[in-house]
Design a protein around this motif. Structure first.
Motif, PDB file in Angstrom:
ATOM      1  N   GLY A 138      13.241  41.701   5.132  1.00 44.12           N
ATOM      2  CA  GLY A 138      12.873  40.553   4.312  1.00 44.12           C
ATOM      3  C   GLY A 138      12.451  39.400   5.188  1.00 44.12           C
ATOM      4  N   PRO A 139      11.752  38.432   4.632  1.00 42.41           N
ATOM      5  CA  PRO A 139      11.266  37.331   5.442  1.00 42.41           C
ATOM      6  C   PRO A 139      12.350  36.349   5.858  1.00 42.41           C
ATOM      7  N   ALA A 140      13.404  36.229   5.058  1.00 43.56           N
ATOM      8  CA  ALA A 140      14.427  35.233   5.371  1.00 43.56           C
ATOM      9  C   ALA A 140      15.693  35.506   4.584  1.00 43.56           C
ATOM     10  N   ALA A 141      16.791  34.924   5.074  1.00 43.47           N
ATOM     11  CA  ALA A 141      18.075  35.031   4.392  1.00 43.47           C
ATOM     12  C   ALA A 141      18.093  34.160   3.148  1.00 43.47           C
ATOM     13  N   LEU A 142      19.102  34.378   2.326  1.00 39.19           N
ATOM     14  CA  LEU A 142      19.327  33.508   1.183  1.00 39.19           C
ATOM     15  C   LEU A 142      19.856  32.159   1.663  1.00 39.19           C
ATOM     16  N   TYR A 143      19.776  31.163   0.797  1.00 36.21           N
ATOM     17  CA  TYR A 143      20.452  29.884   1.051  1.00 36.21           C
ATOM     18  C   TYR A 143      21.885  29.991   0.545  1.00 36.21           C
ATOM     19  N   PRO A 144      22.860  29.400   1.212  1.00 35.49           N
ATOM     20  CA  PRO A 144      22.748  28.484   2.342  1.00 35.49           C
ATOM     21  C   PRO A 144      22.735  29.142   3.720  1.00 35.49           C
ATOM     22  N   ALA A 145      22.798  30.482   3.786  1.00 33.76           N
ATOM     23  CA  ALA A 145      22.804  31.130   5.098  1.00 33.76           C
ATOM     24  C   ALA A 145      21.557  30.796   5.909  1.00 33.76           C
ATOM     25  N   ARG A 146      20.448  30.509   5.202  1.00 37.60           N
ATOM     26  CA  ARG A 146      19.198  30.241   5.900  1.00 37.60           C
ATOM     27  C   ARG A 146      19.203  28.901   6.628  1.00 37.60           C
ATOM     28  N   TYR A 147      20.061  27.976   6.216  1.00 37.15           N
ATOM     29  CA  TYR A 147      20.112  26.677   6.879  1.00 37.15           C
ATOM     30  C   TYR A 147      20.544  26.836   8.332  1.00 37.15           C
ATOM     31  N   GLU A 148      19.967  26.030   9.193  1.00 38.68           N
ATOM     32  CA  GLU A 148      20.274  26.149  10.620  1.00 38.68           C
ATOM     33  C   GLU A 148      21.717  25.770  10.944  1.00 38.68           C
ATOM     34  N   GLU A 149      22.360  24.986  10.071  1.00 40.60           N
ATOM     35  CA  GLU A 149      23.745  24.586  10.322  1.00 40.60           C
ATOM     36  C   GLU A 149      24.747  25.675   9.982  1.00 40.60           C
ATOM     37  N   VAL A 150      24.293  26.737   9.324  1.00 40.59           N
ATOM     38  CA  VAL A 150      25.186  27.781   8.816  1.00 40.59           C
ATOM     39  C   VAL A 150      25.085  29.040   9.673  1.00 40.59           C
ATOM     40  N   ALA A 168      14.995  35.719   9.424  1.00 38.32           N
ATOM     41  CA  ALA A 168      15.296  34.320   9.698  1.00 38.32           C
ATOM     42  C   ALA A 168      16.591  33.944   8.994  1.00 38.32           C
ATOM     43  N   GLY A 169      17.527  33.386   9.741  1.00 42.40           N
ATOM     44  CA  GLY A 169      18.810  32.997   9.173  1.00 42.40           C
ATOM     45  C   GLY A 169      19.949  33.925   9.518  1.00 42.40           C
ATOM     46  N   LEU A 170      19.652  35.113  10.050  1.00 41.47           N
ATOM     47  CA  LEU A 170      20.708  36.049  10.448  1.00 41.47           C
ATOM     48  C   LEU A 170      21.201  35.675  11.844  1.00 41.47           C
ATOM     49  N   ASP A 171      22.490  35.371  11.954  1.00 38.46           N
ATOM     50  CA  ASP A 171      23.079  34.974  13.235  1.00 38.46           C
ATOM     51  C   ASP A 171      24.068  35.991  13.772  1.00 38.46           C
ATOM     52  N   VAL A 172      24.874  36.562  12.880  1.00 34.74           N
ATOM     53  CA  VAL A 172      25.964  37.440  13.304  1.00 34.74           C
ATOM     54  C   VAL A 172      26.036  38.644  12.376  1.00 34.74           C
ATOM     55  N   ARG A 173      26.212  39.818  12.942  1.00 43.06           N
ATOM     56  CA  ARG A 173      26.505  41.003  12.154  1.00 43.06           C
ATOM     57  C   ARG A 173      27.981  41.362  12.325  1.00 43.06           C
TER      58      ARG A 173
END
Length: 243
Positions: A138-150, A168-173
């Motif tokens: 997918g192009p990006a995560a859902l909100y609020p995960a997509r926010y850079e602060e999350v 975009a928005g995936l930081d940790v698995r």
């Protein structure tokens, strides 16, 4: 605004923003928790999702936390943005050091981002990127995960199941399948990115309880920087290298 002083000997304060909690479940025996309703429908957990979510946090933190549980999901399984904003403000005012949000949406109002920014100034905020990304790119995560602060959490591949695709928005698995408490005193095994997010939040709370320097860095507004580096070498959590 001056933040409240932190007693590093006290349990880490974790806010769980979801569908509420079955506070009488044996899983939470002895757990210090406060529950507040933001739906207007009363306390409790209609769906069971919040109970499971809080259970993962409590388990992974090894009991070294105090839970603030915000019910924002109504009986129709929908969370109004206003309810989430109010819950985040409450969590901030109550001194939350970890905020675990168990929901997401494809669009979000600016006021939600503002509320996330405010609470993230003194806490680690974790949210799921969305289950569809486990099965197709997918192009990006859902909100609020997509926010850079999350810290956006997804699942890692396991037992032939696909992990969350890069987005975009995936930081940790993290582990996306686990057993946990369900309403009515039962237990269930659940699978999804919300499970992964709750487990990341619980692991973060556990780390903060054991490492005062890390806890201080989070309270100083450096949660993303220090946690992405720390989670990359911790217990099977996989940092995605997002700056």
């Amino acid at each position: 605004m001056r933040g409240r002083a932190v007693d590093w000997e006290q349990p880490v304060v974790v806010a769980v923003v979801d569908s509420g909690i079955d506070a009488g479940h044996a899983w939470f025996a002895g757990a210090p928790l406060v529950v507040r309703d933001f739906t207007g429908e009363g306390l409790g957990d209609v769906s069971g999702h919040g109970t499971f979510h809080a259970g993962q946090v409590w388990h992974l933190a090894a009991g070294r936390c105090r839970l603030l549980v915000a019910r924002v999901v109504a009986a129709d399984d929908v969370a109004r943005p206003e309810a989430v904003v109010e819950a985040l403000a409450w969590a901030r005012d109550e001194g939350a050091e970890v905020v675990s949000i168990g929901l997401g949406a494809e669009v979000a109002p600016p006021r939600l981002h503002a509320a996330v920014r405010e609470v993230a100034a003194r806490a680690a905020v974790v949210a799921p990127v969305g289950n569809v990304l486990c099965y197709e790119p997918g192009p990006a995560a859902l909100y609020p995960a997509r926010y850079e602060e999350v810290l956006g959490a997804g699942t890692r591949a396991r037992d032939g199941r696909p992990g969350t695709a890069g987005c975009a928005g995936l930081d940790v698995r993290a582990e996306g399948e686990a057993e946990g408490p369900w309403t009515g005193g039962s237990r269930e095994v659940r699978l999804g990115t919300s499970v992964a997010a709750a487990r990341v939040a619980g692991r973060v709370a556990g780390l903060l309880s054991l490492e005062p320097w890390l806890r201080e860095a989070v309270r100083a507004g450096r949660a993303r920087q220090v946690l992405l580096a720390r989670l990359g070498s911790d217990g099977g959590l996989h940092h995605e290298g997002v700056p």
